[in-house]
Design a protein around this motif. Structure first.
Motif, short mmCIF file in Angstrom:
data_model
loop_
_atom_site.label_atom_id
_atom_site.label_comp_id
_atom_site.label_asym_id
_atom_site.label_seq_id
_atom_site.Cartn_x
_atom_site.Cartn_y
_atom_site.Cartn_z
N LYS A 1 23.84 18.28 -51.46
CA LYS A 1 24.98 18.80 -51.31
C LYS A 1 24.52 20.03 -50.60
CE LYS A 1 28.57 16.55 -53.99
NZ LYS A 1 29.73 16.89 -54.69
N THR A 2 23.42 20.54 -50.79
CA THR A 2 22.83 22.00 -50.82
C THR A 2 22.11 22.04 -49.24
OG1 THR A 2 22.40 22.06 -53.16
CG2 THR A 2 21.58 23.83 -51.76
N PHE A 3 22.42 23.10 -48.76
CA PHE A 3 21.99 23.20 -47.26
C PHE A 3 21.30 24.60 -47.39
CE2 PHE A 3 22.68 24.81 -42.67
CZ PHE A 3 21.74 24.03 -42.15
N HIS A 4 19.93 24.78 -46.80
CA HIS A 4 19.25 26.13 -46.73
C HIS A 4 18.99 26.39 -45.40
CE1 HIS A 4 18.75 25.75 -51.04
NE2 HIS A 4 18.38 24.76 -50.94
N ILE A 5 19.07 27.44 -44.90
CA ILE A 5 18.66 28.50 -43.67
C ILE A 5 17.70 29.24 -44.01
CG2 ILE A 5 19.38 29.19 -41.57
CD1 ILE A 5 22.22 28.16 -43.71
N TYR A 6 16.51 29.07 -43.38
CA TYR A 6 15.29 30.10 -43.35
C TYR A 6 15.41 31.05 -42.34
CZ TYR A 6 13.79 27.30 -47.47
OH TYR A 6 13.74 26.86 -48.92
N ASP B 1 39.51 14.63 -50.36
CA ASP B 1 38.81 14.45 -48.99
C ASP B 1 39.83 13.84 -48.09
OD1 ASP B 1 39.24 11.90 -49.69
OD2 ASP B 1 37.26 11.30 -50.06
N GLY B 2 39.29 13.49 -46.90
CA GLY B 2 40.24 13.19 -45.83
C GLY B 2 40.88 11.77 -46.25
N GLY B 3 40.34 10.85 -47.14
CA GLY B 3 41.06 9.80 -47.25
C GLY B 3 42.11 9.73 -48.74
N GLY B 4 42.09 11.15 -48.96
CA GLY B 4 43.19 11.44 -50.39
C GLY B 4 42.66 11.32 -51.54
N ARG B 5 41.32 10.95 -51.71
CA ARG B 5 40.32 10.67 -53.04
C ARG B 5 40.09 12.02 -53.33
NH1 ARG B 5 38.74 7.11 -49.28
NH2 ARG B 5 36.62 8.22 -49.00
N ALA B 6 40.09 12.24 -54.68
CA ALA B 6 39.63 13.53 -55.51
C ALA B 6 38.40 13.68 -55.45
CB ALA B 6 40.37 13.50 -56.67
N THR B 7 37.61 14.67 -55.12
CA THR B 7 36.17 15.01 -55.30
C THR B 7 35.95 15.87 -56.11
OG1 THR B 7 36.13 16.02 -53.38
CG2 THR B 7 35.78 13.42 -52.95
N PRO B 8 34.68 16.23 -56.61
CA PRO B 8 34.41 17.31 -57.30
C PRO B 8 34.25 18.52 -56.43
CG PRO B 8 32.67 15.32 -57.81
CD PRO B 8 33.73 15.12 -56.79
N ARG B 9 34.14 19.71 -56.60
CA ARG B 9 33.98 20.91 -56.03
C ARG B 9 32.69 20.97 -55.29
NH1 ARG B 9 36.03 26.66 -58.02
NH2 ARG B 9 34.37 26.89 -56.57
N ALA B 10 32.65 21.38 -54.09
CA ALA B 10 31.38 21.29 -53.41
C ALA B 10 30.25 21.99 -53.93
CB ALA B 10 31.61 21.79 -52.08
N GLY B 11 30.39 23.07 -54.53
CA GLY B 11 29.42 23.97 -55.30
C GLY B 11 29.50 23.77 -56.65
N ILE C 1 16.86 33.63 -46.81
CA ILE C 1 17.15 32.35 -47.21
C ILE C 1 18.79 32.34 -47.33
CG2 ILE C 1 16.72 30.31 -48.56
CD1 ILE C 1 14.24 31.34 -48.98
N LEU C 2 19.34 31.45 -46.71
CA LEU C 2 21.02 31.38 -46.85
C LEU C 2 21.14 29.88 -47.58
CD1 LEU C 2 22.17 32.83 -43.36
CD2 LEU C 2 21.99 34.20 -45.73
N THR C 3 22.01 29.83 -48.58
CA THR C 3 22.25 28.81 -49.14
C THR C 3 23.80 28.64 -49.40
OG1 THR C 3 20.33 28.88 -50.55
CG2 THR C 3 22.03 27.46 -51.40
N TYR C 4 24.18 27.24 -48.94
CA TYR C 4 25.73 26.85 -48.78
C TYR C 4 25.78 25.22 -49.49
CZ TYR C 4 26.60 31.02 -46.20
OH TYR C 4 26.75 32.53 -46.01
N PHE C 5 26.95 25.09 -49.68
CA PHE C 5 27.17 23.65 -50.38
C PHE C 5 28.06 23.00 -49.55
CE2 PHE C 5 25.90 26.59 -53.63
CZ PHE C 5 24.91 26.02 -54.30
N ALA C 6 27.73 21.71 -48.97
CA ALA C 6 28.64 21.04 -48.41
C ALA C 6 29.55 20.17 -49.22
CB ALA C 6 28.03 20.12 -47.44
N PRO C 7 30.74 19.58 -48.62
CA PRO C 7 31.65 18.79 -49.57
C PRO C 7 30.92 17.49 -50.08
CG PRO C 7 32.76 19.36 -47.58
CD PRO C 7 31.32 19.60 -47.37
N THR C 8 30.10 16.81 -49.33
CA THR C 8 29.49 15.61 -49.78
C THR C 8 28.01 15.67 -49.33
OG1 THR C 8 30.03 14.46 -47.85
CG2 THR C 8 31.60 14.27 -49.68
N PRO C 9 27.25 14.91 -49.96
CA PRO C 9 25.84 14.81 -49.35
C PRO C 9 25.79 14.35 -47.96
CG PRO C 9 26.02 13.86 -51.50
CD PRO C 9 27.46 14.25 -51.03
N GLU C 10 26.69 13.35 -47.65
CA GLU C 10 26.86 12.95 -45.98
C GLU C 10 27.01 13.97 -45.20
OE1 GLU C 10 28.17 11.46 -48.71
OE2 GLU C 10 27.02 9.68 -49.02
N ALA C 11 27.95 15.13 -45.59
CA ALA C 11 28.47 16.21 -44.61
C ALA C 11 27.34 17.03 -44.65
CB ALA C 11 29.74 16.79 -45.46
#
Length: 588
Positions: A254-259, A480-490, A269-279
């Protein structure tokens, strides 16, 4: 898992699939594709249907059953990319926003970009100050209904149309005043061109927001524009990196890095966390494509990019297509009669989309606007209109618009910039579209009404409909969009996940190490058995161990291979002789 396996097996038995693509004017294009058809085939079909030559700015988007957005890859098979059962549902959207939309060669291209930006304005992705908002809406009115006519347009006529998620009566009056006094005589083409020129100067032009969280867990929106990488957080643009400053994009889980390298060799280096690995993977692929399109001079400079520093780990992706400079050069060579554009007048949202052009604006009395000011098709529409997984609130566009010019964008660099008095939170349709599922018309209409008129968070509406706890309640997390509970992105990974991740990394490393050692051993054997006169090879050949290996293993193995080759060669010769004799027999 079983249903996906079965659906894949069913698809393999079919030779043709039905495919529906929703266009920018809300009409639908339906066709039949072969089982092995690639994305380029479908994209070319749509462009031919639209008579579109400057097609590199556009792309086909779809949503998988997990509500994750994807761009259809033109080099891969369509059925293999889709995770749902046919018929497939997708939509045509602007993928790469033109740096200067007014400079586009053909009017049909400008018109399609106009429809996309008008959609961005309506869904809150394009923020601007009040004066600019009024001017943009007035240009839309002029393009849609023409000059102001007191006989056709009674007092308060501008309030019947929805240009933004929400707006005040003061703004509606200002829109009507500009339409009445400043735009008289403008043709639809001129109004659309002026609209594009005004939109191009805005802070959030070309922003397709990806909801993420920073290292502190605060919500943020990441986006790739024609000018660089942007991070919007709260009511500020906290980062802006020009494309030539961005050196690398990578992700892991889920971790995205920008160099990036900024002035005076300042590396960040900027680091952000997406909701899911697919996202996160979708975010990374979008960044790779945008960087290649806007930064490179030639498509021949495009290279395959890896998401990890290790060649045996991570994803690999390569942008396929022309870059912006090549697209503009190719557009300059277009010489043909301008294709006819079918523009429609205002159609009530409850009407069905027209077969040729469909509704362009909702024209419904204010008392009923909250219920039906988006058509059912728009309630189901674009993938651009889904900000999945992260709670999103509608923006009140009353008097809280603010912007900056393009020249300011180039000078500010990575410094913080105020973009609005309100937090940037693009609103969405409740249905994160299009999903290849069959929903009832009543459900779609109710979803559209909820998206348009309800106050508060659209995510909260989804949670209440699904009967799940909100993020602030115990055990809630995000939904998520389907109404399923998911852990926090970060949120940190659990101990089991961390252990599994470590074991997989060790196994990969071990496998690669064994493979390299085996390859080196084979190479060493070949070199020692060759006639190369190298000192260290001569020393190896003189050792008793090598002589034993040579006489007991290598020589018998070489003789066995030589016998097998001679035997195979003899069979081939006999077959050729038999064939020659058979051909010669009839002649006799």
């Amino acid at each position: 898992m079983l249903s996906r396996f079965m659906s894949g097996s069913i698809r393999n038995l079919e030779r043709e699939y039905n495919c529906t693509v929703r266009l920018l004017d809300d009409t639908e294009y339906t066709c039949t594709i072969q089982r092995d058809a690639k994305g380029q085939y479908l994209f070319d079909l749509i462009c031919h249907h639209l008579n579109l030559l400057e097609k590199d700015y556009f792309g086909i988007r779809y949503v998988d059953p997990d509500k994750q957005r994807h761009w259809l890859e033109v080099t891969k098979s369509i059925p293999k990319q889709m995770k749902s059962q046919p018929p497939f549902t997708m939509c045509l959207r602007v993928k790469f926003y033109p740096p200067d939309p007014a400079a586009l060669k053909e009017e049909i291209t400008r018109y399609l970009v106009f429809l996309q930006i008008k959609r961005d304005l309506y869904h809150g992705r394009l923020l601007c100050k009040t004066s600019d908002a009024a001017m943009l809406a007035a240009h839309i009115l002029q393009a849609e209904i023409g000059d102001y006519d007191p006989g056709k347009h009674p007092e308060g006529y501008s309030s019947k149309f929805q240009f933004f998620p929400k707006h005040s009566e003061k703004l509606e009056r200002r829109i009507a005043d500009i339409h009445k006094t400043e735009l008289i005589g403008q043709t639809p083409e001129t109004s659309e061109l002026n609209f594009l020129q005004k939109a191009q100067s805005l802070e959030t032009y070309g922003v397709d927001p990806h909801p993420c969280k920073d290292v502190s867990g605060n919500p943020a929106f990441l986006a790739f524009t024609p000018f660089g990488f942007v991070v919007l957080q709260g009511n500020k643009r906290v980062h802006f990196l020009k494309w030539h400053e961005v050196t690398k994009l990578k992700f892991e889980g889920k971790t995205f890095h920008i160099y990036a390298n900024q002035k005076e060799d300042k590396k960040i280096i900027l680091t952000y966390f997406a909701p899911t690995p697919e996202a996160c993977k979708h975010l990374w692929k979008c960044g790779v494509e945008n960087q290649a399109f806007y930064k490179l001079e030639k498509s021949s400079q495009v290279r395959t990019v890896s998401s990890s520093n290790l060649f045996f780990k991570g994803s690999r992706f390569r942008y396929s297509g022309r870059v912006a400079k090549e697209v503009m050069e190719q557009s300059a060579k277009i010489k043909r009669e301008p294709p006819e554009i079918h523009r429609a007048g205002l159609v009530p949202s409850r009407s069905c989309p027209s077969i040729t052009h469909g509704p362009r604006l909702s024209s419904v009395p204010r008392t009923r606007r909250r219920a039906v000011h988006i058509s059912i098709m728009e309630g189901l529409e674009s993938l651009r209109d889904s900000a999945h997984s992260t709670p999103v609130r509608s923006v009140s566009h009353g008097d809280s618009f603010m912007t900056r010019s393009r020249s300011q964008a180039a000078d500010v660099g990575g410094s913080t910039s105020i973009i609005s008095d309100e937090a940037y939170s693009p609103s969405d349709s409740v249905l994160p579209t299009p999903v290849a599922e069959h929903r009832s018309v009543e459900h779609a209409a109710a979803a559209a009404a909820a998206a348009n008129g309800a106050s508060g968070s659209i995510q909260e509406e989804k949670e209440s409909e699904a009967g799940t706890p909100t993020a602030g309640e115990p055990g809630g997390g995000e939904v998520d969009g389907g109404g399923r509970a998911t852990p926090r992105a970060g949120a940190p990974l659990s101990e089991v996940e961390q252990a599994n991740k470590f074991v997989l990394s060790v196994l990969r490393l071990l496998l690669v190490t064994v493979g390299l050692l085996f390859a080196l051993l084979l190479l060493l054997i070949v070199l020692t058995e060759s006639d190369l006169d190298v000192a260290f090879l001569s020393d190896i050949r003189q050792t008793p161990e090598f002589e034993q290996f040579h006489s007991e293993y290598f020589c018998p193995l070489r003789r066995w291979f030589a016998c097998r080759l001679r035997w195979a060669g003899g069979l081939l010769i006999e077959e050729e002789r038999a064939g020659a004799e058979e051909e010669g027999a009839p002649a006799e």
